[in-house]
Write an enzyme that holds these catalytic residues in place. Structure first.
Site, PDB file in Angstrom:
ATOM      1  CB  SER A 172      -4.840  -6.180   6.007  1.00 47.16           C
ATOM      2  OG  SER A 172      -4.485  -7.416   6.717  1.00 47.16           O
ATOM      3  CE1 TYR A 223      -8.251  -5.385  10.077  1.00 44.85           C
ATOM      4  CE2 TYR A 223      -7.072  -6.951   9.332  1.00 44.85           C
ATOM      5  CZ  TYR A 223      -6.774  -5.740   9.528  1.00 44.85           C
ATOM      6  OH  TYR A 223      -5.833  -5.167   9.012  1.00 44.85           O
TER       7      TYR A 223
HETATM    8  P1  NAP Z   1      -2.296  -0.002  16.256  1.00 43.95           P
HETATM    9  O1  NAP Z   1      -0.530  -0.048  16.174  1.00 43.95           O
HETATM   10  O2  NAP Z   1      -3.025  -0.550  16.446  1.00 43.95           O
HETATM   11  O3  NAP Z   1      -2.406   2.037  15.849  1.00 43.95           O
HETATM   12  C1  NAP Z   1      -3.974   2.585  15.058  1.00 43.95           C
HETATM   13  C2  NAP Z   1      -4.068   3.749  14.646  1.00 43.95           C
HETATM   14  O4  NAP Z   1      -5.267   4.096  14.090  1.00 43.95           O
HETATM   15  C3  NAP Z   1      -3.783   4.792  15.970  1.00 43.95           C
HETATM   16  O5  NAP Z   1      -3.400   5.971  15.290  1.00 43.95           O
HETATM   17  C4  NAP Z   1      -5.176   4.658  16.256  1.00 43.95           C
HETATM   18  O6  NAP Z   1      -5.711   6.354  16.965  1.00 43.95           O
HETATM   19  C5  NAP Z   1      -6.042   5.411  14.913  1.00 43.95           C
HETATM   20  N1  NAP Z   1      -7.540   4.999  14.887  1.00 43.95           N
HETATM   21  C6  NAP Z   1      -7.932   3.947  15.240  1.00 43.95           C
HETATM   22  N2  NAP Z   1      -9.362   3.795  15.112  1.00 43.95           N
HETATM   23  C7  NAP Z   1      -9.422   5.954  14.178  1.00 43.95           C
HETATM   24  C8  NAP Z   1     -10.386   6.037  13.714  1.00 43.95           C
HETATM   25  N3  NAP Z   1     -11.320   5.969  13.580  1.00 43.95           N
HETATM   26  N4  NAP Z   1      -9.562   7.231  13.625  1.00 43.95           N
HETATM   27  C9  NAP Z   1      -8.583   7.756  13.338  1.00 43.95           C
HETATM   28  N5  NAP Z   1      -7.838   7.316  14.117  1.00 43.95           N
HETATM   29  C10 NAP Z   1      -7.858   5.888  13.879  1.00 43.95           C
HETATM   30  O7  NAP Z   1      -2.678  -0.201  14.823  1.00 43.95           O
HETATM   31  P2  NAP Z   1      -1.388  -0.664  13.459  1.00 43.95           P
HETATM   32  O8  NAP Z   1      -1.102  -1.992  13.655  1.00 43.95           O
HETATM   33  O9  NAP Z   1      -0.364   0.638  13.747  1.00 43.95           O
HETATM   34  O10 NAP Z   1      -1.855  -0.865  11.850  1.00 43.95           O
HETATM   35  C11 NAP Z   1      -2.129   0.607  11.139  1.00 43.95           C
HETATM   36  C12 NAP Z   1      -2.650   0.130   9.709  1.00 43.95           C
HETATM   37  O11 NAP Z   1      -2.089  -1.238   9.394  1.00 43.95           O
HETATM   38  C13 NAP Z   1      -4.448  -0.240   9.860  1.00 43.95           C
HETATM   39  O12 NAP Z   1      -5.788  -0.271   8.889  1.00 43.95           O
HETATM   40  C14 NAP Z   1      -4.029  -2.159  10.117  1.00 43.95           C
HETATM   41  O13 NAP Z   1      -5.205  -2.902  10.175  1.00 43.95           O
HETATM   42  C15 NAP Z   1      -3.312  -2.315   9.151  1.00 43.95           C
HETATM   43  N6  NAP Z   1      -2.172  -3.187   9.877  1.00 43.95           N
HETATM   44  C16 NAP Z   1      -1.687  -3.646  10.564  1.00 43.95           C
HETATM   45  C17 NAP Z   1      -1.085  -5.341  10.692  1.00 43.95           C
HETATM   46  C18 NAP Z   1      -0.554  -5.026  11.648  1.00 43.95           C
HETATM   47  O14 NAP Z   1      -0.094  -6.499  12.153  1.00 43.95           O
HETATM   48  N7  NAP Z   1       0.167  -5.484  13.332  1.00 43.95           N
HETATM   49  C19 NAP Z   1      -1.082  -6.372   9.492  1.00 43.95           C
HETATM   50  C20 NAP Z   1      -1.912  -5.149   8.506  1.00 43.95           C
HETATM   51  C21 NAP Z   1      -2.488  -4.533   7.935  1.00 43.95           C
HETATM   52  P3  NAP Z   1      -5.020   6.554  18.518  1.00 43.95           P
HETATM   53  O15 NAP Z   1      -3.332   5.957  18.649  1.00 43.95           O
HETATM   54  O16 NAP Z   1      -5.706   7.814  18.618  1.00 43.95           O
HETATM   55  O17 NAP Z   1      -5.852   5.786  19.495  1.00 43.95           O
END
Ligand code: NAP
Length: 247
Positions: free
Chosen positions: A142, A156
């Site tokens: 991130s 985080y």
């Molecule tokens: P999201 O929509 O909340 O999706 C998160 C995913 O991670 C879900 O599929 C969830 O599974 C899974 N997950 C969470 N904890 C887990 C665990 N302990 N074991 C297995 N799976 C787990 O989030 P997103 O925004 O797509 O984020 C994806 C990645 O991008 C993350 O690493 C996040 O830190 C990074 N990121 C996001 C942003 C942003 O602005 N969105 C910015 C920078 C980085 P379930 O579907 O079963 O709940």
């Protein structure tokens, strides 16, 4: 050789967008999820029109779950060639002085330990030193790792700092073993993660901080991930690629 990709947290958000692009490129897919079976299964069903796709429930923070996850891929999809370490969480926005040890443990276990365990299992399978045929790993870090997320979630941000260091170190460790290891560092992306932080419309509030004055889409991050996985990025390892609109 057929390409086999495991995406942790592949049922929603950035993981799901990555799965859609990967299916179009012919990867066999394992979509891991933790709680939301419905989302992962619906996506897999959609992608089965294009490719082989399985779903596996596993908490990446638990070693036995991670072992079972990778063994299922071995058995049902064959030789793993790519891993996207995407599963990640934030907790409710707060200052450090209000963070409990339990909260810190949850964030570090999912974002750091989970990424390390999955990378370890991937290297055990892909490394030419271990009889594998190489592969590529993309860690989803991130922009928070270099900004620090004060007042929101420095736990985080620090966990993503560890993901950056994992990327740098592991890329050098396995560079001669056929494995490239890179990271993407998304900025403010429209997904459901912000609701988990207590502010579903966070991107709308903070987008003025971005030089491009907008949030990004999960598809824009997925495009960068797919490119890093591909042979087009064959001389790139240890890169931390910002996908953050200039922020
Ligand atoms: P999201 O929509 O909340 O999706 C998160 C995913 O991670 C879900 O599929 C969830 O599974 C899974 N997950 C969470 N904890 C887990 C665990 N302990 N074991 C297995 N799976 C787990 O989030 P997103 O925004 O797509 O984020 C994806 C990645 O991008 C993350 O690493 C996040 O830190 C990074 N990121 C996001 C942003 C942003 O602005 N969105 C910015 C920078 C980085 P379930 O579907 O079963 O709940």
């Amino acid at each position: 050789m057929s390409k086999v990709l495991l995406i942790t947290g592949g049922g929603r958000g950035i993981g799901a967008a990555t799965a859609r692009l990967a299916a179009a490129e012919g990867y066999g897919l394992c979509l891991n999820y933790q709680h939301n079976r419905e989302a992962a299964e619906a996506l897999a069903q959609e992608l089965r029109a294009q490719t082989r796709a399985i779903t596996v429930q596993a908490d990446v923070a638990l070693e036995p779950d991670v072992s079972r996850l990778f063994e299922t891929v071995d058995r049902e999809l064959g030789q793993l060639t790519a891993l996207v370490n995407n599963a990640g969480i934030v907790e409710i926005q707060s200052r450090l002085e209000d963070m409990s040890a339990e909260r810190l443990q949850r964030v570090f276990d999912t974002n750091i330990l989970g990424s390390f365990l999955c990378a370890r299992e991937a290297v055990r399978r892909m490394s030419t030193k271990n009889g594998g045929s190489g592969g590529a790993i993309v860690n989803v870090s991130s922009a928070a790792s270099r900004i620090g997320s004060p007042g929101e979630y420095i736990d985080y941000a620090a966990s993503k700092g560890a993901v950056d260091s994992l990327t740098l170190g592991l890329s050098k460790e396995v560079a001669l073993e056929g494995i490239r290891v890179n990271a993407v560092r998304p900025g403010f992306i429209y997904t459901e993660i912000h609701a988990r932080g207590g502010e579903p419309n966070r991107v709308e509030r903070v987008k003025e901080l971005v030089p491009m004055k907008r949030g990004g889409t999960a598809e824009e991050v997925a495009e960068a991930i797919l490119w890093l996985l591909s042979d087009k990025a064959s001389y790139i390892t240890g890169a931390l690629l910002d996908v953050a609109g200039g922020r």
